[in-house]
Design an enzyme around this catalytic site. Structure first.
Site, PDB file in Angstrom:
ATOM      1  N   MET A  38       0.840  -1.196   0.000  1.00  0.00           N
ATOM      2  CA  MET A  38       0.000   0.000   0.000  1.00  0.00           C
ATOM      3  C   MET A  38       0.882   1.256   0.000  1.00  0.00           C
ATOM      4  O   MET A  38       0.413   2.353   0.323  1.00  0.00           O
ATOM      5  CB  MET A  38      -0.931  -0.020   1.205  1.00  0.00           C
ATOM      6  CG  MET A  38      -1.893  -1.212   1.126  1.00  0.00           C
ATOM      7  SD  MET A  38      -3.326  -1.037   2.154  1.00  0.00           S
ATOM      8  CE  MET A  38      -2.582  -0.926   3.751  1.00  0.00           C
TER       9      MET A  38
ATOM     10  N   HIS B 167       9.204  -3.401   3.303  1.00  0.00           N
ATOM     11  CA  HIS B 167       8.758  -3.629   1.920  1.00  0.00           C
ATOM     12  C   HIS B 167       9.962  -3.941   1.021  1.00  0.00           C
ATOM     13  O   HIS B 167       9.902  -4.832   0.170  1.00  0.00           O
ATOM     14  CB  HIS B 167       8.086  -2.375   1.346  1.00  0.00           C
ATOM     15  CG  HIS B 167       6.865  -1.923   2.095  1.00  0.00           C
ATOM     16  ND1 HIS B 167       6.837  -0.788   2.864  1.00  0.00           N
ATOM     17  CD2 HIS B 167       5.616  -2.449   2.167  1.00  0.00           C
ATOM     18  CE1 HIS B 167       5.630  -0.625   3.365  1.00  0.00           C
ATOM     19  NE2 HIS B 167       4.865  -1.618   2.976  1.00  0.00           N
TER      20      HIS B 167
ATOM     21  N   GLN C  19       6.089 -11.497   7.139  1.00  0.00           N
ATOM     22  CA  GLN C  19       5.656 -12.192   8.367  1.00  0.00           C
ATOM     23  C   GLN C  19       5.042 -11.197   9.352  1.00  0.00           C
ATOM     24  O   GLN C  19       4.261 -11.564  10.219  1.00  0.00           O
ATOM     25  CB  GLN C  19       6.855 -12.885   9.016  1.00  0.00           C
ATOM     26  CG  GLN C  19       6.480 -13.709  10.244  1.00  0.00           C
ATOM     27  CD  GLN C  19       7.645 -13.952  11.165  1.00  0.00           C
ATOM     28  OE1 GLN C  19       8.752 -14.226  10.701  1.00  0.00           O
ATOM     29  NE2 GLN C  19       7.421 -13.847  12.471  1.00  0.00           N
TER      30      GLN C  19
ATOM     31  N   ASP D 237       2.661  -9.238   8.991  1.00  0.00           N
ATOM     32  CA  ASP D 237       1.203  -9.420   8.988  1.00  0.00           C
ATOM     33  C   ASP D 237       0.938 -10.921   8.931  1.00  0.00           C
ATOM     34  O   ASP D 237       0.489 -11.448   7.905  1.00  0.00           O
ATOM     35  CB  ASP D 237       0.604  -8.681   7.793  1.00  0.00           C
ATOM     36  CG  ASP D 237       0.853  -7.191   7.909  1.00  0.00           C
ATOM     37  OD1 ASP D 237       0.134  -6.531   8.653  1.00  0.00           O
ATOM     38  OD2 ASP D 237       1.817  -6.697   7.289  1.00  0.00           O
TER      39      ASP D 237
HETATM   40  P1  AMP Z   1       1.480  -2.930   3.458  1.00  0.00           P
HETATM   41  O1  AMP Z   1       2.000  -1.866   2.541  1.00  0.00           O
HETATM   42  O2  AMP Z   1       1.442  -2.520   4.890  1.00  0.00           O
HETATM   43  O3  AMP Z   1       0.209  -3.557   2.956  1.00  0.00           O
HETATM   44  O4  AMP Z   1       2.564  -4.080   3.404  1.00  0.00           O
HETATM   45  C1  AMP Z   1       2.922  -4.689   2.188  1.00  0.00           C
HETATM   46  C2  AMP Z   1       3.712  -5.936   2.495  1.00  0.00           C
HETATM   47  O5  AMP Z   1       4.881  -5.586   3.215  1.00  0.00           O
HETATM   48  C3  AMP Z   1       2.930  -6.929   3.378  1.00  0.00           C
HETATM   49  O6  AMP Z   1       3.161  -8.244   2.905  1.00  0.00           O
HETATM   50  C4  AMP Z   1       3.529  -6.706   4.733  1.00  0.00           C
HETATM   51  O7  AMP Z   1       3.454  -7.827   5.581  1.00  0.00           O
HETATM   52  C5  AMP Z   1       4.969  -6.400   4.358  1.00  0.00           C
HETATM   53  N1  AMP Z   1       5.619  -5.697   5.467  1.00  0.00           N
HETATM   54  C6  AMP Z   1       5.159  -4.603   6.113  1.00  0.00           C
HETATM   55  N2  AMP Z   1       5.983  -4.276   7.125  1.00  0.00           N
HETATM   56  C7  AMP Z   1       6.973  -5.198   7.135  1.00  0.00           C
HETATM   57  C8  AMP Z   1       8.121  -5.424   7.954  1.00  0.00           C
HETATM   58  N3  AMP Z   1       8.415  -4.632   8.986  1.00  0.00           N
HETATM   59  N4  AMP Z   1       8.927  -6.469   7.662  1.00  0.00           N
HETATM   60  C9  AMP Z   1       8.627  -7.302   6.608  1.00  0.00           C
HETATM   61  N5  AMP Z   1       7.555  -7.149   5.802  1.00  0.00           N
HETATM   62  C10 AMP Z   1       6.743  -6.119   6.065  1.00  0.00           C
END
Ligand code: AMP
Length: 282
Positions: A32, A39, A151, A153
């Site tokens: 997102m 990310h 991981q 989420d």
């Molecule tokens: P989001 O933009 O929050 O929807 O996250 C996109 C992807 O990045 C999802 O698969 C999240 O689990 C992953 N993600 C977010 N924060 C982290 C983190 N601190 N470490 C690893 N992956 C992450």
């Protein structure tokens, strides 16, 4: 890096690449935006494993309950583009809401055998159905060979694996470890909404999970969970939503730990920001 806004253009690019060099492995990283090192670690893993990596940035309205949270979601697109170019991502997919959900689209309801209504799903009703709708739409159109999820989420990774399992999707789900700030706080796009002091103090969330990991074999799950909860509640402005220990693949809560693969999961509201973390126990 190609920046593409429509599925049709993305499919054209993928077809073209496959024609020129067949059997290319396509990796996909849905996000997102407001990209951070978490990310980036997913995209780097995709770039290592795959011939072509696509990152999507789409703030999916159907997975937000309160529209307030959706409005407050940070959207630093120029900075995100620079980061993606720097790490060598091949394609940024940047669709509009209308592209993902045209007027003819009806939201699907997936039977996730209850994985979507516990923990995060209990506090954010409909959240995982929203996640599954957008992921289904992306996977169905793009047909990536591999997709990368954090991981961080954890419940989302279980839900998306289930989604692939119950549909005809043919994408391998790869889970990447949590990236943390130096104090242990799990990186999140929402961390920018914490005060400087709050961001330092929020280390207590990961500390509480480590209390469980370090103590459960000696004092049992229930007492170690109590220790962790007490640690969280010492902090003013911290509201505990849930802190549970569950089986990693079914998300069933457990009382004992023998011969089970377990994860401790928590969501804490701190300074009005919802923060998630988890730790694998066995
Ligand atoms: P989001 O933009 O929050 O929807 O996250 C996109 C992807 O990045 C999802 O698969 C999240 O689990 C992953 N993600 C977010 N924060 C982290 C983190 N601190 N470490 C690893 N992956 C992450």
């Amino acid at each position: 890096m190609h920046i593409i806004k429509r599925f049709i253009d993305l499919k054209r690019l993928l077809d073209d690449k496959q024609r020129r060099s067949p059997n290319q492995i396509v990796g996909f990283v849905p996000t997102m935006g407001a990209l951070h090192e978490g990310h980036i670690s997913l995209i780097k893993e995709s770039c290592t494993d795959c011939d072509m990596s696509i990152c999507s940035i789409f703030v999916n309205p159907t997975q937000f309950g309160e529209s307030n949270d959706l409005e407050k979601y940070p959207k630093p697109i120029e900075k995100d583009i620079e980061l993606l170019i720097d790490i060598g991502c091949d394609v940024l997919f940047l669709p509009t809401v209308e592209e993902v959900y045209p007027p003819s689209y009806t939201q699907q309801n997936f039977d996730l055998i209850g994985l979507d209504i516990v923990f995060e799903g209990k506090s954010r009703v409909g959240h995982f159905q929203g996640v599954c709708n957008v992921i289904y739409r992306f996977f169905d159109q793009i047909k990536p060979h591999r997709a990368y999820f954090g991981q961080k989420d954890f419940q989302q990774t279980v839900v998306v694996k289930k989604l692939v399992n119950i549909t005809s999707l043919n994408t391998k789900i790869c889970v990447v470890p949590i990236k943390r700030e130096p104090n242990g706080l799990a990186m999140s796009s929402r961390n920018v909404r914490l005060s400087d002091n709050g961001r330092k103090k929020a280390a207590f969330i990961n500390e509480s999970l480590r209390l469980i990991k370090n103590n459960f074999r000696e004092i049992g799950l229930s007492k170690s969970i109590d220790l962790a909860k007490k640690h969280i509640l010492k902090y003013d402005n911290a509201k505990l939503d849930y802190l549970v220990v569950a089986e990693t693949d079914t998300l069933k809560g457990v009382e004992t730990y023998e011969n089970k693969k377990l994860v401790a999961l928590t969501a804490v509201n701190y300074e009005g920001v919802r923060l998630l973390d988890n730790i694998i126990l066995t």
